[in-house]
Write a protein that holds these residues in place. Structure first.
Motif, PDB file in Angstrom:
ATOM      1  N   PHE A 192      26.344  37.215   7.740  1.00 24.98           N
ATOM      2  CA  PHE A 192      25.785  37.782   6.515  1.00 24.98           C
ATOM      3  C   PHE A 192      26.592  37.364   5.286  1.00 24.98           C
ATOM      4  O   PHE A 192      26.041  37.178   4.209  1.00 24.98           O
ATOM      5  CB  PHE A 192      25.686  39.310   6.609  1.00 24.98           C
ATOM      6  N   VAL A 193      27.889  37.193   5.447  1.00 23.81           N
ATOM      7  CA  VAL A 193      28.727  36.710   4.339  1.00 23.81           C
ATOM      8  C   VAL A 193      28.280  35.295   3.973  1.00 23.81           C
ATOM      9  O   VAL A 193      28.119  34.969   2.793  1.00 23.81           O
ATOM     10  CB  VAL A 193      30.225  36.744   4.712  1.00 23.81           C
ATOM     11  N   ARG A 194      28.070  34.451   4.994  1.00 21.28           N
ATOM     12  CA  ARG A 194      27.598  33.080   4.734  1.00 21.28           C
ATOM     13  C   ARG A 194      26.242  33.102   4.040  1.00 21.28           C
ATOM     14  O   ARG A 194      25.993  32.362   3.085  1.00 21.28           O
ATOM     15  CB  ARG A 194      27.513  32.286   6.043  1.00 21.28           C
ATOM     16  N   PHE A 195      25.342  33.974   4.517  1.00 22.16           N
ATOM     17  CA  PHE A 195      24.012  34.089   3.920  1.00 22.16           C
ATOM     18  C   PHE A 195      24.109  34.453   2.435  1.00 22.16           C
ATOM     19  O   PHE A 195      23.457  33.833   1.589  1.00 22.16           O
ATOM     20  CB  PHE A 195      23.191  35.141   4.675  1.00 22.16           C
ATOM     21  N   MET A 196      24.915  35.466   2.119  1.00 21.16           N
ATOM     22  CA  MET A 196      25.036  35.910   0.722  1.00 21.16           C
ATOM     23  C   MET A 196      25.675  34.830  -0.149  1.00 21.16           C
ATOM     24  O   MET A 196      25.322  34.677  -1.322  1.00 21.16           O
ATOM     25  CB  MET A 196      25.832  37.213   0.643  1.00 21.16           C
TER      26      MET A 196
END
Length: 167
Positions: A144-148
């Motif tokens: 999710f960090v990569r996505f954001m």
């Protein structure tokens, strides 16, 4: 975040089938009362800023996320005061200290704080320091960090590959 905003709402929910509801000023002789919400502007005094920095370091996760997004908004206002409504000048902040704090939020132990770092950068002009922090997030172990991070880059019209190449 430095501007005081007043929001006035009134309405009665018309009981219609799902998807067809609407708010009306009055219904069956009942007149709605006005509800007033006031969000007071933030005054970035040294003590208030120190409090935000402290929350970002060791507050509960929810507060660390709020502190990061608030610092991002303050930095954006400081970098681009012309984007504010006329006759509103942002109060001065230490932009480098704010950028340092945001870069530290990008390395937080909790993935939720790291993920919202990208959101905090929405309108911020990226310094080399913040660009590197965003690039590091594209490599983060949590999906999710990569996505954001990729989302934040995309909102700027950047490709994540460009960010990785330029750091």
């Amino acid at each position: 975040p430095q501007e005081t905003v007043t929001l006035r709402l009134s309405g009665i929910l018309d009981p219609q089938p799902v998807g067809q509801e609407e708010f009306l000023p009055s219904l069956a002789g009942q007149v709605s009362k006005e509800v007033i919400f006031i969000r007071y502007g933030f005054n970035p005094t040294p003590a208030a800023m120190d409090h935000i920095y402290q929350l970002l370091k060791d507050g509960p996760v929810r507060n660390r996320i709020s502190a990061a997004t608030s610092l991002g908004a303050l930095l954006a206002n400081s970098q681009n005061p012309k984007a504010l409504p006329a006759a509103r000048t942002p109060r001065a902040i230490d932009e480098q200290r704010v950028a340092d704090a945001l870069a530290e939020a990008a390395r937080d132990d909790d993935w939720r704080v790291r993920a919202w770092f990208g959101e905090a950068l929405q309108a911020v002009q990226l310094s080399p320091q913040l660009s590197k922090a965003l690039a590091d997030q594209i490599r983060d172990p949590h999906w999710f960090v990569r996505f954001m991070a990729v989302r934040a880059a995309g909102q700027r019209g950047l490709k994540w590959t460009e960010i990785l190449r330029n750091v």
